[in-house]
Design a protein around this motif. Structure first.
Motif, PDB file in Angstrom:
ATOM      1  N   TYR A 288      -1.889  -8.409   9.633  1.00 31.10           N
ATOM      2  CA  TYR A 288      -1.753  -9.415   8.589  1.00 31.10           C
ATOM      3  C   TYR A 288      -0.428  -9.229   7.873  1.00 31.10           C
ATOM      4  O   TYR A 288       0.238  -8.196   7.994  1.00 31.10           O
ATOM      5  N   GLU A 289      -0.060 -10.253   7.122  1.00 27.99           N
ATOM      6  CA  GLU A 289       1.163 -10.232   6.320  1.00 27.99           C
ATOM      7  C   GLU A 289       0.785 -10.362   4.844  1.00 27.99           C
ATOM      8  O   GLU A 289      -0.022 -11.207   4.477  1.00 27.99           O
ATOM      9  N   VAL A 290       1.384  -9.502   4.015  1.00 22.78           N
ATOM     10  CA  VAL A 290       1.084  -9.462   2.588  1.00 22.78           C
ATOM     11  C   VAL A 290       2.301  -9.955   1.812  1.00 22.78           C
ATOM     12  O   VAL A 290       3.435  -9.556   2.103  1.00 22.78           O
ATOM     13  N   THR A 291       2.066 -10.814   0.840  1.00 22.82           N
ATOM     14  CA  THR A 291       3.082 -11.150  -0.160  1.00 22.82           C
ATOM     15  C   THR A 291       2.560 -10.634  -1.495  1.00 22.82           C
ATOM     16  O   THR A 291       1.598 -11.175  -2.039  1.00 22.82           O
ATOM     17  N   LEU A 292       3.182  -9.572  -1.985  1.00 21.84           N
ATOM     18  CA  LEU A 292       2.706  -8.873  -3.179  1.00 21.84           C
ATOM     19  C   LEU A 292       3.539  -9.288  -4.382  1.00 21.84           C
ATOM     20  O   LEU A 292       4.767  -9.186  -4.376  1.00 21.84           O
ATOM     21  N   GLU A 293       2.855  -9.779  -5.415  1.00 15.90           N
ATOM     22  CA  GLU A 293       3.546 -10.134  -6.652  1.00 15.90           C
ATOM     23  C   GLU A 293       3.996  -8.858  -7.372  1.00 15.90           C
ATOM     24  O   GLU A 293       3.369  -7.804  -7.245  1.00 15.90           O
ATOM     25  N   PRO A 294       5.092  -8.923  -8.133  1.00 14.60           N
ATOM     26  CA  PRO A 294       5.581  -7.714  -8.812  1.00 14.60           C
ATOM     27  C   PRO A 294       4.644  -7.288  -9.937  1.00 14.60           C
ATOM     28  O   PRO A 294       4.547  -7.958 -10.953  1.00 14.60           O
ATOM     29  N   GLN A 295       3.958  -6.159  -9.744  1.00  9.17           N
ATOM     30  CA  GLN A 295       3.072  -5.611 -10.773  1.00  9.17           C
ATOM     31  C   GLN A 295       3.727  -4.472 -11.543  1.00  9.17           C
ATOM     32  O   GLN A 295       3.119  -3.881 -12.417  1.00  9.17           O
ATOM     33  N   ARG A 296       4.988  -4.147 -11.173  1.00 10.86           N
ATOM     34  CA  ARG A 296       5.728  -3.052 -11.810  1.00 10.86           C
ATOM     35  C   ARG A 296       4.976  -1.732 -11.692  1.00 10.86           C
ATOM     36  O   ARG A 296       4.939  -0.923 -12.622  1.00 10.86           O
ATOM     37  N   GLN A 297       4.333  -1.547 -10.550  1.00 14.68           N
ATOM     38  CA  GLN A 297       3.620  -0.326 -10.226  1.00 14.68           C
ATOM     39  C   GLN A 297       3.998   0.067  -8.795  1.00 14.68           C
ATOM     40  O   GLN A 297       4.482  -0.764  -8.023  1.00 14.68           O
ATOM     41  N   PRO A 298       3.786   1.326  -8.409  1.00 16.18           N
ATOM     42  CA  PRO A 298       4.253   1.756  -7.082  1.00 16.18           C
ATOM     43  C   PRO A 298       3.235   1.569  -5.969  1.00 16.18           C
ATOM     44  O   PRO A 298       3.525   1.901  -4.822  1.00 16.18           O
ATOM     45  N   TRP A 299       2.033   1.044  -6.258  1.00 15.45           N
ATOM     46  CA  TRP A 299       1.006   0.975  -5.232  1.00 15.45           C
ATOM     47  C   TRP A 299       1.207  -0.226  -4.330  1.00 15.45           C
ATOM     48  O   TRP A 299       1.384  -1.355  -4.789  1.00 15.45           O
ATOM     49  N   LEU A 300       1.136   0.034  -3.020  1.00 13.47           N
ATOM     50  CA  LEU A 300       1.158  -1.033  -2.028  1.00 13.47           C
ATOM     51  C   LEU A 300      -0.283  -1.452  -1.753  1.00 13.47           C
ATOM     52  O   LEU A 300      -1.126  -0.613  -1.442  1.00 13.47           O
ATOM     53  N   MET A 301      -0.545  -2.733  -1.869  1.00 16.38           N
ATOM     54  CA  MET A 301      -1.894  -3.209  -1.627  1.00 16.38           C
ATOM     55  C   MET A 301      -2.074  -3.502  -0.138  1.00 16.38           C
ATOM     56  O   MET A 301      -1.426  -4.402   0.405  1.00 16.38           O
ATOM     57  N   VAL A 302      -2.929  -2.702   0.507  1.00 20.68           N
ATOM     58  CA  VAL A 302      -3.265  -2.915   1.909  1.00 20.68           C
ATOM     59  C   VAL A 302      -4.768  -2.790   2.058  1.00 20.68           C
ATOM     60  O   VAL A 302      -5.449  -2.155   1.247  1.00 20.68           O
ATOM     61  N   ALA A 311       6.182  -1.933   7.001  1.00 20.01           N
ATOM     62  CA  ALA A 311       7.644  -2.020   7.041  1.00 20.01           C
ATOM     63  C   ALA A 311       8.131  -2.729   5.790  1.00 20.01           C
ATOM     64  O   ALA A 311       7.829  -3.901   5.567  1.00 20.01           O
ATOM     65  N   LEU A 312       8.899  -2.004   4.970  1.00 19.33           N
ATOM     66  CA  LEU A 312       9.366  -2.541   3.699  1.00 19.33           C
ATOM     67  C   LEU A 312      10.876  -2.718   3.725  1.00 19.33           C
ATOM     68  O   LEU A 312      11.593  -1.829   4.182  1.00 19.33           O
ATOM     69  N   PRO A 313      11.393  -3.847   3.219  1.00 16.15           N
ATOM     70  CA  PRO A 313      12.851  -4.039   3.158  1.00 16.15           C
ATOM     71  C   PRO A 313      13.463  -3.213   2.038  1.00 16.15           C
ATOM     72  O   PRO A 313      13.145  -3.392   0.863  1.00 16.15           O
ATOM     73  N   GLY A 314      14.348  -2.273   2.401  1.00 18.07           N
ATOM     74  CA  GLY A 314      15.069  -1.491   1.406  1.00 18.07           C
ATOM     75  C   GLY A 314      14.217  -0.532   0.613  1.00 18.07           C
ATOM     76  O   GLY A 314      14.580  -0.139  -0.492  1.00 18.07           O
ATOM     77  N   MET A 315      13.061  -0.120   1.147  1.00 14.88           N
ATOM     78  CA  MET A 315      12.149   0.730   0.412  1.00 14.88           C
ATOM     79  C   MET A 315      11.413   1.641   1.390  1.00 14.88           C
ATOM     80  O   MET A 315      11.264   1.313   2.566  1.00 14.88           O
ATOM     81  N   GLN A 316      10.947   2.777   0.909  1.00 13.38           N
ATOM     82  CA  GLN A 316      10.153   3.678   1.723  1.00 13.38           C
ATOM     83  C   GLN A 316       8.730   3.731   1.191  1.00 13.38           C
ATOM     84  O   GLN A 316       8.502   3.621  -0.017  1.00 13.38           O
ATOM     85  N   ALA A 317       7.771   3.902   2.104  1.00 16.13           N
ATOM     86  CA  ALA A 317       6.368   3.998   1.716  1.00 16.13           C
ATOM     87  C   ALA A 317       5.789   5.286   2.278  1.00 16.13           C
ATOM     88  O   ALA A 317       6.230   5.788   3.311  1.00 16.13           O
ATOM     89  N   TYR A 318       4.802   5.825   1.576  1.00 15.86           N
ATOM     90  CA  TYR A 318       4.148   7.049   2.030  1.00 15.86           C
ATOM     91  C   TYR A 318       2.679   6.998   1.633  1.00 15.86           C
ATOM     92  O   TYR A 318       2.287   6.297   0.692  1.00 15.86           O
ATOM     93  N   MET A 319       1.863   7.742   2.363  1.00 17.55           N
ATOM     94  CA  MET A 319       0.434   7.807   2.091  1.00 17.55           C
ATOM     95  C   MET A 319       0.108   9.131   1.419  1.00 17.55           C
ATOM     96  O   MET A 319       0.594  10.186   1.830  1.00 17.55           O
ATOM     97  N   THR A 320      -0.722   9.094   0.384  1.00 16.20           N
ATOM     98  CA  THR A 320      -1.176  10.316  -0.268  1.00 16.20           C
ATOM     99  C   THR A 320      -2.462  10.797   0.404  1.00 16.20           C
ATOM    100  O   THR A 320      -3.056  10.098   1.230  1.00 16.20           O
TER     101      THR A 320
END
Length: 677
Positions: A288-302, A311-320
């Motif tokens: 699926y494809e997600v369009t996430l509104e800016p919540q000014r928080q670091p959590w990626l909603m998946v 895959a994020l443009p200009g950003m890195q993601a990691y799992m805790t």
């Protein structure tokens, strides 16, 4: 006398000033919600004051008054923001200076300063919002500023605003192709709109803490949080009841507030928390494809659970280790990414360990009746040797049969939140239910924690996207089960099964207008909202989310094999050069379309002026011929005859000579010599 007649009777300066003040009001009006209350009030008062002075034709205030107002503006900014630097303080100052500058509109130079301040203030609106509504409002403001600017450069007479507006609109249309080219090809930098040190607070949504009762406030916010489109259409999506979007995982409890480990914009911290989550997935994948509104928080909603980083443009993601996907910095702009999830999964350790005991701890001195309930359940012979799943089933059965209800407004809870839910109020929102459930499970010595995020959603029938709103924010629980790891348990579903899956949501009471709309046509408002959100979604997808990757894809479509930002710059430079050449050609063509007879007259006056005879532009050829004979005598008769033929060409019904012939004779005439010094 009507208002229109009154305006028509005003002097030109007063009329132009009033129009400019209206345009400035349009520019700064969207900032009212971003400015301190005093700044909005002072800006409005200054604009009204300046309008009154223009209307009555009174003098502008003196220097000391303006200095005092500037000092008050700077002092108020320092008081409200504790600085004059940064986005919020800077915008407050620029709006105040724009309003105060109108108090010294003495000359065109002052008006130009106001115009340029107006253009900058207009752009500053995008620091706070890049929505379609904001863009539309700023387009109106742009046309207004261009109209006022054109009007300021038409000093003769009283040109109607319709005429200047038409000219400003033509300028905007001529510049539109260049604007589109710059948008498509100018190398993208992220974020598109923003400044270092932007305030990351103030946006409703999920956070790293949950005070019992706070999440009900999010349910009042009907703004879109996530848009989702499944690959292959809705046939490949999981059931709505399985649409859990994982956000902050809350483990620490102080008796009233649950907390996650605080986020820090620190790569070392990210490396420490990004440990393996012991995630095992099975079954078919959901893409699926997600369009996430800016919540000014670091959590990626998946969707739960996602084993690979989106895959994020200009950003890195990691799992805790808690199965949260996070970015290395807060998300402050609309973000689009693709993800792959597996609804069937398991994670966490299979065997008990010392770190798990942290998830069974409770603060001393809180919820004594809940602790007593746990002891009573343990003493029950039916549960004496019960495993974790049996204990979970027993608590869920209590929720189903104990008279508990799901409520958006259960009232304010006191110190012992779990006790009040289990024994007194017996109603609550999802965070009341989940918190009370986890407290009881921990009292039963079962490792438990709260997970917050979003659950459910609704499909937009216009564009096929699934829409998840802030009102869909949800809290559920996870318990640790031996040989199974962490297992999701949603206690809200035991009280209100219809809540799970987006079938029924508690809504805030509607106002009179909303109720009237619902009474007149129950489906009309829903259909209009679906259309509007589909339009907004297209704006997000094709404008706000137009990234460098999409720019490079455009170059690939144009034939570039491995495009780079240097190729973008090259293509953009070529287009700018072609635009400049086209503008030059247009200028030459337009000049050639001017009246050639008038141009020949202008050349004649210039030639005679060099000979010492200066003639006004309004003098006709016959009068010019008389002045030539009087100044230079009989030797100038050929020039006088040529001027008479030129007049005949212009005004005779059937001229006998062509302009080209007269133009050729121009160079052969015996023009008088310049006077010798």
């Amino acid at each position: 006398m009507t208002l229109r007649q009154t305006l028509a009777s005003l002097p030109r300066d007063a009329r132009d000033t009033l129009f400019l003040l209206v345009v400035i009001a349009v520019v700064v009006a969207p900032q009212a919600g971003n400015l301190p209350g005093w700044a909005s009030a002072l800006t409005g008062a200054v604009l009204l004051w300046r309008g009154r002075l223009a209307w009555l034709g009174k003098a502008l205030p003196g220097s000391w008054t303006k200095v005092l107002l500037v000092v008050l503006a700077v002092a108020g900014t320092l008081y409200s923001h504790r600085t004059i630097l940064g986005r919020d303080a800077g915008v407050t100052l620029i709006v105040m200076l724009l309003a105060l500058k109108t108090l010294e509109l003495h000359a065109r130079r002052d008006a130009l300063v106001v115009f340029f301040l107006g253009f900058f203030t207009m752009l500053s609106n995008f620091f706070f919002s890049q929505s379609l509504l904001t863009a539309g409002a700023m387009l109106v403001a742009l046309l207004g500023l261009l109209t006022a600017l054109v009007n300021a450069h038409m000093p003769v007479g009283r040109p109607p605003l319709v005429q200047t507006f038409r000219m400003a609109g033509s300028m905007a249309l001529l510049g539109a192709p260049i604007m589109v080219a710059l948008f498509m090809l100018f190398p993208r930098m992220s974020p598109l709109w923003g400044m270092p040190g932007d305030n990351l607070a103030g946006r409703s949504g999920l956070s790293g803490t949950m005070k019992v009762g706070d999440m009900a406030e999010i349910a009042l916010d009907d703004r879109v949080a996530i848009r989702l489109k499944f690959e292959g259409g809705d046939s490949n999506m999981p059931p709505q009841s399985a649409l859990y979007f994982r956000g902050p995982v809350l483990t620490a409890f102080d008796g009233r507030e649950w907390q996650a480990e605080p986020f820090r914009e620190d790569s070392a911290w990210a490396a420490r928390v990004a440990v393996p989550a012991s995630l095992q997935v099975s079954g078919p994948a959901v893409r699926y494809e997600v369009t996430l509104e800016p919540q000014r928080q670091p959590w990626l909603m998946v969707l739960e659970a996602t084993p690979e980083a989106p895959a994020l443009p200009g950003m890195q993601a990691y799992m805790t280790q808690d199965l949260q996907w996070m970015t290395t910095r807060p998300i402050t702009e609309v973000l689009r990414y693709q993800a792959v999830s597996y609804p069937s999964f398991r994670h966490g350790p299979d065997a008990s360990s010392r770190p798990l005991r942290v998830h069974a701890e409770l603060p001393p001195g809180f919820n004594p009746r809940t602790l007593a309930l746990a002891a009573q359940m343990r003493a029950d012979p039916a549960l004496a040797n019960a495993d974790t799943q049996q204990l979970v089933n027993a608590v869920l059965q209590r929720l189903r049969t104990g008279g508990y209800s799901y409520s958006l407004d259960p009232g304010v809870f006191g110190e012992h939140t779990a006790d009040e839910f289990w024994f007194d109020r017996k109603e609550g929102f999802c965070e009341h239910i989940s918190s009370a459930f986890v407290v009881l499970m921990r009292a039963l010595d079962v490792p438990s924690r709260i997970v917050t995020g979003y659950q459910g959603g609704e499909r937009n029938p216009v564009d096929g996207y699934w829409t998840i709103r802030n009102a869909d924010a949800h809290a559920w629980a996870e318990v640790w089960v031996e040989n199974r790891g962490w297992v999701r348990v949603d206690p809200t579903g035991a009280i209100a099964p219809s809540r799970i899956g987006a079938f029924q949501r508690l809504r805030a009471p509607q106002g009179a207008f909303a109720n009237a709309m619902g009474t007149i046509s129950p489906g009309l408002a829903q259909n209009l909202r679906a259309v509007w959100e589909a339009v907004n979604n297209r704006w997000n997808q094709w404008v706000l989310n137009y990234s460098q990757a999409r720019q490079l894809d455009l170059l690939k479509a144009l034939g570039f094999e491995s495009p780079s930002w240097q190729d973008l710059t090259t293509v953009l430079g070529v287009l700018v050069m072609l635009a400049a050449l086209g503008g030059g050609a247009w200028t030459l063509w337009e000049r050639s379309q001017h009246d050639p007879w008038l141009r020949l007259m202008a050349r004649t006056r210039q030639r005679l002026a060099r000979a010492g005879l200066t003639l006004p532009d309004t003098l006709p050829p016959r009068a010019m011929a008389d002045r030539v004979r009087a100044q230079f005598g009989a030797s100038s008769q050929p020039v006088a005859d040529w001027l008479l033929r030129l007049e005949h060409l212009r005004y005779a019904p059937h001229p006998t000579q062509a302009l080209g012939q007269l133009r050729r004779e121009f160079g052969a005439l015996p023009w008088p010599e310049p006077p010798k010094h």
